[in-house]
Each structure stands twice: as structure tokens, then as C-alpha cells.
Design an enzyme around this catalytic site. Structure first.
Site, short mmCIF file in Angstrom:
data_model
loop_
_atom_site.label_atom_id
_atom_site.label_comp_id
_atom_site.label_asym_id
_atom_site.label_seq_id
_atom_site.Cartn_x
_atom_site.Cartn_y
_atom_site.Cartn_z
N GLY A 38 -3.88 11.59 9.98
CA GLY A 38 -5.05 11.33 9.14
C GLY A 38 -4.64 10.98 7.73
O GLY A 38 -3.60 10.36 7.47
N SER A 39 -5.45 11.41 6.77
CA SER A 39 -5.32 10.91 5.39
C SER A 39 -4.07 11.34 4.64
O SER A 39 -3.73 10.75 3.61
CB SER A 39 -6.55 11.32 4.57
OG SER A 39 -7.70 10.66 5.06
N THR A 40 -3.34 12.35 5.11
CA THR A 40 -2.06 12.66 4.46
C THR A 40 -1.12 11.47 4.58
O THR A 40 -0.22 11.29 3.76
CB THR A 40 -1.40 13.92 5.07
OG1 THR A 40 -1.41 13.80 6.50
CG2 THR A 40 -2.10 15.19 4.64
N LYS A 91 -1.86 8.52 4.06
CA LYS A 91 -2.16 7.52 3.03
C LYS A 91 -1.09 7.52 1.94
O LYS A 91 -0.93 6.55 1.21
CB LYS A 91 -3.55 7.79 2.43
CG LYS A 91 -4.68 7.45 3.41
CD LYS A 91 -6.04 7.88 2.91
CE LYS A 91 -7.12 7.53 3.92
NZ LYS A 91 -8.44 8.08 3.57
#
Length: 601
Positions: free
Chosen positions: A335-337, A339
Site C-alpha cells: 500500500g501507501s508505504t 509511495k
């Protein structure tokens, strides 16, 4: 008798004489050879026929933390054996051993009555009981001291330390990876026996003393590991989560200070399935049954086959599951980690600057796919810094498309994400990634915000560490060095930082951006007054999608401008609130609140 016959007989006598002399000389030579030149060989052979050999186990090397706290030690135990030829009163021996060792008469009798040089009755007997059996002085009963692995803190770091089997050989974890350093060399006891196999009391006993194994010094810190375990258990209980993984490491050199994956297990009873794991299995089985039921309702013609397993197979399956270290053996969608990785690729390839402007209406359309932002109403106009603070999906999809599939894939390879980390633990899983030529716009878009592929928690922690430590790829590791019984170094296992994967400038920019995520953005619940923390939150779905279960995570480091410590927490299937910024970031904050003052002492 004619002269001719007399001459013939004389020749026969002479030939016979010379033949006998030759035979005598040959026998004499052979006798001299046996008695003088080969006497040592045959003396050894004769001795071997009358020697009984018993091994003396070597003490296994200890595993100690970076401060000298013993995490794996040894207990003196005893092995009870019988020698059939020396037993004078079989019934008394059988009765005595059955009573003291709590064994069945059938089991003991079978071994006592067996004609063999030695039969083991039981191993891992407490030293107190072994001494009691020795003091009974029963002919034919032998008590040899041995060592049993002992873990002073039971379940602490169980999936990292691992355990040993009945032969004191490593089974999982550090115990198996560094077995050759920890094992040591067995000793021997040699005793002489007569022709009946009975030991000769007057004969001297020959001993070859065992050589103890080397101690293994590891990077774990008992205090940090203990507190991290406490936090992980706490969040698992309060959020009714399936599992919680927590990694604490030095981002400069890859040393792992703590690695937790609860529920864990008791290292002193590794073959006992814990109630916590039984509960997790029951939860997973209920989900599986619900899924099968749903499948049957949707398609009445579908045949749902369930594999029937024996009790032994089920038990082993449970044990294997209980022993799995989710930090390295299992993969998940980050997920967003992730990014952080997309931002690094965009900065490194010159695809973005801090002043670039974006617009988020709450979604972005890629080919025929409408990809939502977590904020349905959208973030509106924002620059790159705001985009990462807001964890805005459309911003990162745009970055991914700007970089392009080929360059993005090459960046993942350059960062080390497509190979294993090389951690010194068994069973590390590799990254599950699209093939380069199979990455279209939609795949690239989803990859850019951490979906449609899987990595291990340790891979994520290692890669983020490498991106914010100045840009050098590190190798995560636990072993620091092996030392002998006197504390002298035997071998060093330190890992030097590897290749430069991003420029120092890109690394500094990431430090600044991730500090703002905590001070101004979605990672606010990781803030600690007086400390500059950098980090990134994530909330991803548990596969298969539509299961209604999520994974909340947060990766944080301190100090933001020169990271010395990094922590990653991953919470699987929390109940109620499941956003990483709400439930995972506070875990790292609590960890740092206690650990940072401790490290600064």
C-alpha cells in the site's frame, strides 16, 4: 634297495628339508612382521574389540544480544542407558527405571533385555533425577551428562532465535543458520571390557573432552525486543488483529535490533501449539468455510472439495504455521508505504520537482480504469510535497506514468527490490512482481501506490532504510560475531553498506518530505515533541480483494535528517478502525517514546 632308489630318496629328503626351511623362514618373517612392524596396528584392533565408546555432548554456544544478555543457553541434563551384558538383576533395573522415569514396563523391558552394546532408555532427564539414578549404583545402568537447549525468556524472539531438535541441531531461525558455529565438537569416553562385554573396573578410562560451541553475538537488543513484543501483543489484543509484525533496525548498517511477529511460541516447548495460534487457525478456518459456502451459493453446480488430512498432518501443518516468521516468510501488498519508493524513482529520474503542481478531483482515469483516491471529495490543487503528505493516489499514479514502465521497473531493480534482502534467517520470500514486459498503464498505476504486487515487511523496511540513509543499499542482518568460550573473536558477520542506489540529494529530499508527512500530514499520530520523526502510513487490502479485511502499517525513522533507527509495524486484519495513520503510527510513536531515550543514554 638299488643305488638309484637311494639317490632318489636322498633328493626327496633334501627337497623336503629345503621346503621346510623356506616355510620356517617365511613364517619367521611373518611373525617378526606381526610382532614388531605391525604390533601397534593389531594391538589397536584388539583394543577396539574390548573397548566400549560413549559420546560426551559438547555444550552448544550461547546466543547473546548486543549488550551481553543471554537469549539462548544450556541446561545440564542426563541420558540414561543400559548395557545388557553388565546387568546383574534385570527385574530390579526394570522396576527402578519404570518408577523413576515414569515409563511403561514394556518399553523398559524391551531395552533392558536387548542384546546390544548399549541401549538408550531416556534423554533430557533432569540433573537432579540423573544424580539420584546414579547414586542407586545399579550394575548395567549408565548415567551420562548431556546438554539441553534452554531459552531464559521463553517466547521472546522465538521466530528469530529458532530452536534445536533432540540431537541439539538447529531446526529454524538463527539456530539453524549458524549451527556450524554453535555446535561444538563431541567428546568420547572409552572403557575396556572383557570377552563377555563387562567393563574391567581396574582398567583406566580414556576420555576425549568435548569442545564447546562458539557464542553468537547478535544485534538484537533485549530491552527493545521486549518492549516491541509488548506493544505488538497490546495492539493485537485491542484491535483483535490476526497478526502484528514489528521490525526495528539501524538504517545505516542493517543491524536488526528487534523483530517481532505475534503470536509467537514458547521456545522451550516448540512442539506445543499455543492457544493464541489455535485461535488464529480457528479464525482462518471459519473464513475458509464461509468462502466455500458463498461459492456454493453462487454456483450450485460447483463441486467444493475439501482435503482430508490425518491428525499428524494437521498437527505438523499447525506447527509449521506457528513457526513462520511473517516478517520474512510472508508477502503482502504494502500500500501507501510504497509511495516512498515511487517518490524516489520520480526524483531520481527527474520526473518530478518539489514545485510541480497536481490536481486531485478524488480519482484518476487510466485507460479504462477509474482509480479512486482515499479522499472521495479529492484534495484539489496541491504541489508534490502536499501530495505525499496527503498520500494522494492520483499524484502517485501521475508520477508512475511520468517515469514510465521501463524506467520504473529498472528503478525497482536498482533499489534492490527484485532480489531477496539476504537476511541471515531461513526461508526468506522473494518479491512477487509483474514481468517487465507485462506492465501496462493500469499495472504501472496500481504499482505506484503499492498494489498489484507483494513484498515482505523486511524488504520494505530495508529498502526505505536504504533510500533515507544517504542512498546506500544495506543488508539486514542479526549476527554480529562468533566468539569462543574466552570471548575471543572467531568470525565477524558485520555487513558493510553496499552500492549507491540513489543520489545523496534524492535521499535528503526524501528525508525532508517524510518528516513533513509526520509533522503536517497523515503520519501526525507518530509525532513526538522535541523529536523530528520521518515516516509514511499505509492502508492496504488483504487479498483476495472484497474480503473486507485490511492491513494497516507505518514506517518511521529518527532523526529525520540523519536516520539512526527505523521501525515498521504491520497490523493484519484489525477490527474497527483500520487506517494506518490512526492505529499503526501510534505504535511507532509509543516505541520511539521509550526506545529513543534508552538509546541516547
Amino acid at each position: 634297495m638299488s643305488n638309484k632308489n637311494k639317490t632318489y630318496n636322498r633328493k626327496k629328503v633334501v627337497i623336503l628339508f629345503f621346503f621346510c626351511m623356506a616355510a620356517f623362514l617365511l613364517l619367521s618373517v611373518r611373525l617378526v612382521d606381526l610382532m614388531i612392524f605391525q604390533s601397534a596396528h593389531y594391538t589397536d584392533k584388539a583394543t577396539q574389540l574390548h573397548e566400549r565408546e560413549r559420546s560426551i555432548k559438547a555444550a552448544r554456544g550461547r546466543i547473546v544480544d548486543r549488550n551481553g544478555v543471554v537469549l539462548a543457553d544450556n541446561k545440564t541434563v542426563c541420558t540414561i542407558s543400559v548395557i545388557h551384558s553388565q546387568i546383574e538383576d534385570p527385574e530390579k533395573v526394570i522396576s527402578f527405571l519404570c518408577e523413576k522415569l515414569d515409563l511403561s514396563e514394556e518399553y523398559v523391558r524391551k531395552r533392558v533385555e536387548k542384546y546390544s552394546s548399549m541401549e538408550r532408555i531416556r534423554s533430557n532427564v533432569s540433573k537432579e533425577l540423573g544424580d539420584e539414578i546414579r547414586e542407586a549404583d545399579l550394575a548395567g545402568v549408565k548415567v551420562d551428562e548431556d546438554y539441553k537447549r534452554y531459552y531464559p525468556y521463553d517466547a521472546l524472539a522465538s521466530k528469530v532465535l529458532g530452536f534445536t531438535g533432540g540431537d541439539n541441531q538447529g531446526i529454524i531461525g538463527l539456530e539453524v543458520i549458524y549451527d556450524e558455529y554453535l555446535s561444538g565438537e563431541e567428546g568420547q569416553i572409552l572403557t575396556l571390557t572383557d570377552a563377555a562385554g563387562i567393563e574391567i573396573e581396574a582398567a583406566s578410562e580414556h576420555r576425549k573432552e568435548p569442545v564447546p560451541g562458539n557464542d553468537l553475538v547478535v544485534s538484537l537488543d533485549y530491552n527493545i525486543q521486549s518492549y516491541a513484543t509488548q506493544l505488538a501483543k497490546q495492539v493485537m489484543a485491542t484491535k483483535e488483529a490476526d497478526r502484528v509484525s514489528l521490525i526495528v533496525m539501524n538504517p545505516k548498517n542493517g543491524e536488526i535490533m528487534a523483530m517481532v511477529d505475534v503470536p509467537e511460541f514458547n521456545l522451550n516447548e516448540p512442539y506445543t501449539v499455543t492457544p493464541e495460534y489455535e485461535a488464529l487457525r480457528a479464525k482462518e478456518e471459519a473464513r475458509k468455510q464461509a468462502s466455500l459456502q458463498k461459492k456454493a451459493e453462487q454456483d450450485e453446480t460447483a463441486e467444493v472439495q475439501q482435503e482430508v488430512k490425518s491428525e499428524e498432518e494437521l498437527k505438523q501443518e499447525k506447527l509449521n504455521g506457528m513457526w513462520r516468521n511473517g516478517c520474512i516468510n510472508d508477502t503482502y501488498e504494502p500500500g501507501s508505504t510504497f509511495k516512498v519508493i515511487t517518490a524516489a524513482a520520480a526524483l531520481e529520474t527527474g520526473s518530478v520537482t518539489l514545485s510541480d503542481r497536481f490536481n486531485c478531483p478524488g480519482f484518476i482515469v487510466v485507460d479504462d480504469r477509474r482509480i479512486r483516491c482515499h479522499k472521495v471529495a479529492g484534495h484539489g490543487a496541491e504541489d508534490f510535497t502536499a501530495g505525499i503528505c496527503n498520500s494522494c493516489n492520483p499524484v502517485f499514479v501521475t508520477l508512475g506514468l511520468r517515469v514510465g514502465a521501463e524506467r520504473y521497473y529498472d528503478c525497482l531493480k536498482q533499489f534492490g527490490l527484485l532480489e531477496k534482502t539476504g537476511v541471515d534467517l531461513p526461508g526468506e520470500a522473494g518479491t512477487i512482481m509483474h514481468q517487465k514486459d507485462a506492465i501496462g498503464n493500469v499495472e504501472l498505476a496500481t504499482m505506484s501506490f503499492g498494489q498489484s504486487f507483494q513484498i515482505t515487511p523486511l524488504q520494505l523496511a530495508t529498502t526505505v532504510s536504504s533510500l533515507v540513509n544517504g542512498g546506500k543499499r544495506i543488508t539486514p542482518h542479526l549476527a554480529i560475531e562468533a566468539v569462543d568460550a574466552d570471548g575471543n573473536p572467531v568470525e565477524s558477520f558485520e555487513k558493510e553498506p553496499g552500492r549507491q542506489i540513489v543520489s545523496a540529494e534524492t535521499s535528503e529530499t526524501l528525508q525532508m518530505l517524510l518528516e513533513k508527512v509526520v509533522s503536517e500530514g497523515g503520519g501526525a499520530k507518530a509525532q513526538i515533541e522535541g523529536y523530528q520523526i520521518g515516516g509514511k502510513t499505509a492502508t492496504s487490502q488483504t487479498l483476495p480483494r472484497g474480503s473486507g479485511r485490511y492491513i494497516a502499517s507505518f514506517v518511521g525513522f529518527y532523526p529525520a535528517d540523519d536516520p539512526q533507527i527505523l521501525a515498521l509495524v504491520v497490523i493484519h486484519s484489525p477490527q474497527g478502525t483500520y487506517y494506518g495513520g490512526q492505529i499503526a503510527a501510534p505504535v511507532v510513536r509509543q516505541l520511539f517514546e521509550n526506545v529513543l531515550p534508552y538509546l541516547e543514554k
